[in-house]
Design a protein around this motif. Structure first.
Motif, PDB file in Angstrom:
ATOM      1  N   MET A  76       0.843  -1.188   0.000  1.00 38.45           N
ATOM      2  CA  MET A  76       0.000   0.000   0.000  1.00 38.45           C
ATOM      3  C   MET A  76       0.879   1.239   0.000  1.00 38.45           C
ATOM      4  O   MET A  76       1.567   1.523   0.971  1.00 38.45           O
ATOM      5  CB  MET A  76      -0.930   0.018   1.212  1.00 38.45           C
ATOM      6  CG  MET A  76      -1.969   1.133   1.152  1.00 38.45           C
ATOM      7  SD  MET A  76      -3.154   1.045   2.510  1.00 38.45           S
ATOM      8  CE  MET A  76      -2.164   1.639   3.870  1.00 38.45           C
ATOM      9  N   ARG A  99      -1.581   2.526  -4.984  1.00 37.05           N
ATOM     10  CA  ARG A  99      -1.314   3.906  -4.586  1.00 37.05           C
ATOM     11  C   ARG A  99      -2.618   4.575  -4.185  1.00 37.05           C
ATOM     12  O   ARG A  99      -3.509   4.776  -5.016  1.00 37.05           O
ATOM     13  CB  ARG A  99      -0.656   4.678  -5.722  1.00 37.05           C
ATOM     14  CG  ARG A  99       0.758   4.204  -6.033  1.00 37.05           C
ATOM     15  CD  ARG A  99       1.332   4.948  -7.221  1.00 37.05           C
ATOM     16  NE  ARG A  99       2.725   4.560  -7.473  1.00 37.05           N
ATOM     17  CZ  ARG A  99       3.398   4.881  -8.576  1.00 37.05           C
ATOM     18  NH1 ARG A  99       2.788   5.588  -9.539  1.00 37.05           N
ATOM     19  NH2 ARG A  99       4.646   4.499  -8.729  1.00 37.05           N
ATOM     20  N   CYS A 100      -2.719   4.930  -2.923  1.00 37.15           N
ATOM     21  CA  CYS A 100      -3.975   5.454  -2.375  1.00 37.15           C
ATOM     22  C   CYS A 100      -4.020   6.974  -2.466  1.00 37.15           C
ATOM     23  O   CYS A 100      -3.027   7.662  -2.208  1.00 37.15           O
ATOM     24  CB  CYS A 100      -4.128   5.030  -0.923  1.00 37.15           C
ATOM     25  SG  CYS A 100      -4.139   3.252  -0.703  1.00 37.15           S
ATOM     26  N   TYR A 130      -7.425   9.947   1.984  1.00 34.21           N
ATOM     27  CA  TYR A 130      -8.485   9.238   2.701  1.00 34.21           C
ATOM     28  C   TYR A 130      -9.646  10.178   3.061  1.00 34.21           C
ATOM     29  O   TYR A 130      -9.448  11.246   3.652  1.00 34.21           O
ATOM     30  CB  TYR A 130      -7.959   8.641   3.994  1.00 34.21           C
ATOM     31  CG  TYR A 130      -7.242   7.326   3.868  1.00 34.21           C
ATOM     32  CD1 TYR A 130      -7.530   6.432   2.838  1.00 34.21           C
ATOM     33  CD2 TYR A 130      -6.274   6.952   4.791  1.00 34.21           C
ATOM     34  CE1 TYR A 130      -6.878   5.225   2.724  1.00 34.21           C
ATOM     35  CE2 TYR A 130      -5.609   5.735   4.703  1.00 34.21           C
ATOM     36  CZ  TYR A 130      -5.919   4.885   3.663  1.00 34.21           C
ATOM     37  OH  TYR A 130      -5.269   3.682   3.567  1.00 34.21           O
ATOM     38  N   ILE A 172     -11.013   8.926  -1.001  1.00 31.90           N
ATOM     39  CA  ILE A 172     -11.247   7.480  -1.044  1.00 31.90           C
ATOM     40  C   ILE A 172     -11.439   6.970   0.382  1.00 31.90           C
ATOM     41  O   ILE A 172     -10.660   7.299   1.273  1.00 31.90           O
ATOM     42  CB  ILE A 172     -10.075   6.743  -1.742  1.00 31.90           C
ATOM     43  CG1 ILE A 172     -10.300   5.232  -1.776  1.00 31.90           C
ATOM     44  CG2 ILE A 172      -8.733   7.067  -1.104  1.00 31.90           C
ATOM     45  CD1 ILE A 172     -11.301   4.788  -2.793  1.00 31.90           C
ATOM     46  N   ARG A 219     -11.352   4.423   3.500  1.00 33.67           N
ATOM     47  CA  ARG A 219     -10.449   3.332   3.882  1.00 33.67           C
ATOM     48  C   ARG A 219     -11.096   1.967   3.640  1.00 33.67           C
ATOM     49  O   ARG A 219     -10.399   1.007   3.307  1.00 33.67           O
ATOM     50  CB  ARG A 219     -10.057   3.469   5.355  1.00 33.67           C
ATOM     51  CG  ARG A 219      -9.129   4.617   5.655  1.00 33.67           C
ATOM     52  CD  ARG A 219      -8.658   4.589   7.103  1.00 33.67           C
ATOM     53  NE  ARG A 219      -9.757   4.677   8.051  1.00 33.67           N
ATOM     54  CZ  ARG A 219      -9.615   4.674   9.377  1.00 33.67           C
ATOM     55  NH1 ARG A 219      -8.401   4.557   9.906  1.00 33.67           N
ATOM     56  NH2 ARG A 219     -10.661   4.755  10.172  1.00 33.67           N
ATOM     57  N   VAL A 278     -10.398   0.999   0.154  1.00 34.79           N
ATOM     58  CA  VAL A 278      -8.998   0.601  -0.001  1.00 34.79           C
ATOM     59  C   VAL A 278      -8.798  -0.824   0.499  1.00 34.79           C
ATOM     60  O   VAL A 278      -8.154  -1.651  -0.151  1.00 34.79           O
ATOM     61  CB  VAL A 278      -8.073   1.580   0.751  1.00 34.79           C
ATOM     62  CG1 VAL A 278      -6.644   1.047   0.810  1.00 34.79           C
ATOM     63  CG2 VAL A 278      -8.100   2.950   0.086  1.00 34.79           C
ATOM     64  N   GLU A 316      -4.192   2.731  -8.918  1.00 34.30           N
ATOM     65  CA  GLU A 316      -4.413   4.014  -8.252  1.00 34.30           C
ATOM     66  C   GLU A 316      -5.818   4.013  -7.674  1.00 34.30           C
ATOM     67  O   GLU A 316      -6.801   3.885  -8.415  1.00 34.30           O
ATOM     68  CB  GLU A 316      -4.216   5.175  -9.224  1.00 34.30           C
ATOM     69  CG  GLU A 316      -2.771   5.312  -9.699  1.00 34.30           C
ATOM     70  CD  GLU A 316      -2.520   6.586 -10.473  1.00 34.30           C
ATOM     71  OE1 GLU A 316      -3.497   7.233 -10.923  1.00 34.30           O
ATOM     72  OE2 GLU A 316      -1.340   6.959 -10.628  1.00 34.30           O
ATOM     73  N   LEU A 317      -5.905   4.139  -6.364  1.00 30.85           N
ATOM     74  CA  LEU A 317      -7.185   4.071  -5.669  1.00 30.85           C
ATOM     75  C   LEU A 317      -7.623   5.471  -5.275  1.00 30.85           C
ATOM     76  O   LEU A 317      -7.076   6.078  -4.340  1.00 30.85           O
ATOM     77  CB  LEU A 317      -7.067   3.174  -4.430  1.00 30.85           C
ATOM     78  CG  LEU A 317      -6.482   1.778  -4.659  1.00 30.85           C
ATOM     79  CD1 LEU A 317      -6.497   0.980  -3.365  1.00 30.85           C
ATOM     80  CD2 LEU A 317      -7.230   1.039  -5.763  1.00 30.85           C
ATOM     81  N   THR A 318      -8.595   5.993  -5.989  1.00 29.44           N
ATOM     82  CA  THR A 318      -9.139   7.322  -5.710  1.00 29.44           C
ATOM     83  C   THR A 318     -10.654   7.238  -5.674  1.00 29.44           C
ATOM     84  O   THR A 318     -11.256   6.253  -6.112  1.00 29.44           O
ATOM     85  CB  THR A 318      -8.734   8.335  -6.797  1.00 29.44           C
ATOM     86  OG1 THR A 318      -9.499   8.072  -7.998  1.00 29.44           O
ATOM     87  CG2 THR A 318      -7.249   8.260  -7.106  1.00 29.44           C
ATOM     88  N   VAL A 353     -10.590   1.450  -8.707  1.00 30.57           N
ATOM     89  CA  VAL A 353     -11.460   0.888  -7.660  1.00 30.57           C
ATOM     90  C   VAL A 353     -12.634   0.163  -8.309  1.00 30.57           C
ATOM     91  O   VAL A 353     -12.963  -0.978  -7.940  1.00 30.57           O
ATOM     92  CB  VAL A 353     -11.959   1.978  -6.698  1.00 30.57           C
ATOM     93  CG1 VAL A 353     -13.060   1.436  -5.785  1.00 30.57           C
ATOM     94  CG2 VAL A 353     -10.809   2.506  -5.852  1.00 30.57           C
TER      95      VAL A 353
END
Length: 284
Positions: free
Chosen positions: A101, A136-137, A140, A170, A172, A175, A193-195, A262
């Motif tokens: 992460m 890649r977050c 939050y 995003i 948690r 994620v 890429e987590l958005t 996501v």
């Protein structure tokens, strides 16, 4: 077998529970027996290891096929050392695949406090010879709520040095669900890429919070020096610098990007920010 580090934390614990409930062979790694009590309800075997004790990490990683690496937090030097210890120990122990992460604010030009830490970890992981997947977050939603919205519920003002920037928050939980999906599938060599699915202005964030919590909140663009002075009065080291540099990254547009990873991983859009806030509202 899958091993989840940081299993007593929010994201690590949520990943552990999802994998356990999905019937996967999964274990939890925690720092000590006190932390072990926090993850016993997941019904997974527990391994004790400390990020500052490489020998304990090597023992914990024996027999692990996939390592879900949720990093520690704190001073940048310590976190960088922890990253290096985990990656080196995983390679020594013969771990097949590391799911790491990271953060979306990864460019060398960024002044964010933690960017060099995560750039170094990604470099080490890619050079390790192990299979890898990097998530890649983005920013939050939970951080926005706890550090900026909740104080504003009392004061009525959310004052931040981010100008007219936008962010794609995003949750948690999203994620954790994405990390669990990647760990269960085992596909390697990918950077996700987590958005969130929508980039919001801070005026829109304040307005959403006002609607959800039923209190007037306004966003005010403050000066960086004023925010830093406030942070030094409210936070211990290193957090004033960490949050101030985060705000600078936000102002530079580094958290405005919207990515569809996501939805591709979960088969649904990322949770909308206002829907996230609705879930956190006390029952009436």
């Amino acid at each position: 077998m899958i091993l989840v580090t940081g299993a007593s934390g929010y994201v690590g614990g949520a990943v552990l529970r999802r994998l356990s409930q999905g019937g996967h062979a999964v274990s939890a790694m925690v720092r000590n027996l006190g932390r072990a009590a926090e993850v016993e309800d997941a019904g997974a075997p527990i391994r004790i290891a400390n990020y500052d004790e490489p020998a304990s990490l090597e023992r914990a990683f024996l027999g692990v096929d996939r390592l879900v690496f949720v990093a520690s937090d704190g001073h940048a030097r310590a976190v960088m050392r922890h990253h290096a210890n985990v990656i080196d120990a995983a390679a020594t122990a013969g771990v097949g695949h590391v799911i790491f992460m990271s953060i979306i604010d990864i460019e060398a030009s960024s002044g964010f406090y933690f960017t060099p830490v995560y750039r170094d970890a990604e470099r080490r992981l890619l050079a390790s010879g192990m299979k890898w997947t990097i998530l890649r977050c983005g920013l939050y939603a939970d951080l926005i709520l706890s550090h900026w919205i909740r104080p504003a519920l009392a004061s009525g003002e959310m004052a931040l040095p981010v100008g007219d920037a936008r962010v794609a928050p995003i949750a948690r939980d999203d994620v954790a669900e994405a990390m669990a999906a990647v760990a269960a599938e085992g596909r390697d060599g990918t950077i996700h890429e987590l958005t969130g699915s929508i980039a919001c202005s801070f005026e829109e964030i304040a307005a959403a919070a006002a609607r959800v919590f039923g209190r007037p909140i306004r966003y005010t663009a403050s000066l960086p020096a004023d925010y830093l002075a406030w942070a030094w009065g409210e936070m211990s080291d290193p957090w004033p610098h960490a949050f101030s540099s985060l705000c600078k990254s936000i102002e530079e547009g580094r958290y405005a990007r919207v990515c569809g990873d996501v939805e591709r991983l979960l088969g649904r859009p990322a949770t909308r920010f206002e829907d996230f806030l609705m879930r956190t509202r006390p029952a009436t």
